[in-house]
Enzyme design. Structure first.
Site, mmCIF file in Angstrom:
data_model
loop_
_atom_site.group_PDB
_atom_site.id
_atom_site.type_symbol
_atom_site.label_atom_id
_atom_site.label_comp_id
_atom_site.label_asym_id
_atom_site.label_seq_id
_atom_site.Cartn_x
_atom_site.Cartn_y
_atom_site.Cartn_z
ATOM 1 C CB ILE A 1 29.506 -32.877 27.398
ATOM 2 C CG1 ILE A 1 29.402 -33.738 27.881
ATOM 3 C CG2 ILE A 1 28.117 -32.723 26.591
ATOM 4 C CD1 ILE A 1 28.377 -33.454 29.446
ATOM 5 N NE ARG A 2 26.712 -32.157 20.709
ATOM 6 C CZ ARG A 2 26.125 -32.494 19.524
ATOM 7 N NH1 ARG A 2 26.820 -32.312 19.138
ATOM 8 N NH2 ARG A 2 26.064 -33.453 18.926
ATOM 9 C CG HIS B 1 31.666 -30.518 31.822
ATOM 10 N ND1 HIS B 1 30.472 -28.958 31.508
ATOM 11 C CD2 HIS B 1 31.634 -30.735 30.280
ATOM 12 C CE1 HIS B 1 29.910 -28.919 30.717
ATOM 13 N NE2 HIS B 1 30.531 -29.671 29.435
ATOM 14 C CB CYS C 1 32.527 -26.990 27.798
ATOM 15 S SG CYS C 1 32.078 -27.676 27.336
ATOM 16 N N GLY D 1 27.298 -25.464 28.511
ATOM 17 C CA GLY D 1 25.961 -25.052 27.924
ATOM 18 C C GLY D 1 25.722 -24.884 26.265
ATOM 19 C CD GLU D 2 25.548 -24.557 21.619
ATOM 20 O OE1 GLU D 2 25.618 -25.383 22.557
ATOM 21 O OE2 GLU D 2 26.428 -23.772 21.205
ATOM 22 C CB SER D 3 29.058 -21.080 23.893
ATOM 23 O OG SER D 3 29.511 -21.231 22.410
ATOM 24 N NE ARG E 1 29.396 -23.851 19.418
ATOM 25 C CZ ARG E 1 28.447 -23.150 18.519
ATOM 26 N NH1 ARG E 1 28.971 -22.944 17.662
ATOM 27 N NH2 ARG E 1 27.955 -23.516 18.960
ATOM 28 C CD GLU F 1 30.462 -28.123 35.097
ATOM 29 O OE1 GLU F 1 31.806 -28.420 35.326
ATOM 30 O OE2 GLU F 1 30.058 -27.921 34.252
HETATM 31 N N1 GLN Z 1 29.425 -27.182 22.277
HETATM 32 C C1 GLN Z 1 28.910 -26.592 22.675
HETATM 33 C C2 GLN Z 1 29.591 -24.913 22.903
HETATM 34 O O1 GLN Z 1 29.783 -24.117 21.443
HETATM 35 C C3 GLN Z 1 30.246 -26.504 24.392
HETATM 36 C C4 GLN Z 1 29.217 -27.615 25.245
HETATM 37 C C5 GLN Z 1 29.063 -27.723 26.610
HETATM 38 O O2 GLN Z 1 29.600 -26.357 27.259
HETATM 39 N N2 GLN Z 1 28.913 -29.151 27.171
HETATM 40 O O3 GLN Z 1 29.072 -23.984 23.424
#
Ligand code: GLN
Length: 205
Positions: free
Chosen positions: A139-140, A175, A83, A51-53, A112, A177
């Site tokens: 993904i990122r 990921h 991630c 997700g987004e940390s 990150r 999942e």
């Molecule tokens: N870039 C996201 C973060 O800093 C992580 C990306 C992801 O979980 N797909 O949390």
């Protein structure tokens, strides 16, 4: 040996929660979303999704989950982070927000969005110790820049560390999942079962 399957929570404050719940159910454990400390208290293990940390960090504080998750991790609860979840398990984060918090537990430094600076998302085949070759989606994604002596490196992609284990904690920059390949979740559930057996755990409520 308990006939009761372990109860594995998925931290459900942000990120790809349903995908992890589905994968865990498919590998034969009882999977439950965790949004509150009382829900955390009854799980045997926890998955921290992608997700987004930075958002996850803020919401973990708002939901009163930061300290309870830290405490459970300190006292040996198995956890797996993918991630953003990997970032949440790191002792140290580079390129994070200044106020970003983590649960910690794995003696590593992650950067990150490290791969994301070059390309937002990509796939690779990663040879993972204890799992085999896996199609992996990034993904990122972060990468791991430093690991302490207690951390085992389980896999690399593009020359970077992308999968680690320290004790009962597992983390991947990718990921699993999202690919429908259940081997990574199976690997985590094996760890959960052996941690439970070692602690004489039963999973009755
Ligand atoms: N870039 C996201 C973060 O800093 C992580 C990306 C992801 O979980 N797909 O949390």
């Amino acid at each position: 040996m308990s006939p009761v399957p372990p109860v594995v929570g998925v931290l459900a404050i942000q990120g790809d929660v349903p995908e992890h719940l589905r994968a865990l159910t498919a590998v034969g454990v009882t999977a439950r979303p965790v949004r509150r400390p009382d829900e955390l208290a009854v799980v045997d293990a926890l998955v921290i999704p992608g997700g987004e940390s930075t958002t996850m960090s803020k919401l973990a504080v708002d939901f009163g989950l930061l300290e309870p998750v830290r405490d459970r991790i300190k006292t040996g609860m198995p956890a797996y982070g993918s991630c953003a979840g990997m970032i949440m398990l790191a002792a140290e984060v580079l390129d994070g927000r200044p106020d970003q918090q983590t649960f910690g537990g794995i003696d590593m430094t992650v950067r990150r969005n490290a791969f994301g600076r070059q390309v937002d998302s990509f796939e690779a085949v990663t040879d993972l110790e204890g799992v085999g070759e896996l199609r992996t989606v990034f993904i990122r994604a972060p990468w791991v820049e430093r690991v302490g002596p207690g951390v085992a490196v389980l896999g690399r992609a593009a020359g970077r560390i992308v999968a680690v284990r320290q004790g009962n904690l597992l983390a991947t920059a990718f990921h699993p999942e999202l690919t429908g390949d259940l081997r990574m979740h199976r690997r985590f559930v094996e760890l959960v079962r052996s941690a439970g057996a070692a602690a004489g755990m039963t999973t009755e409520e």
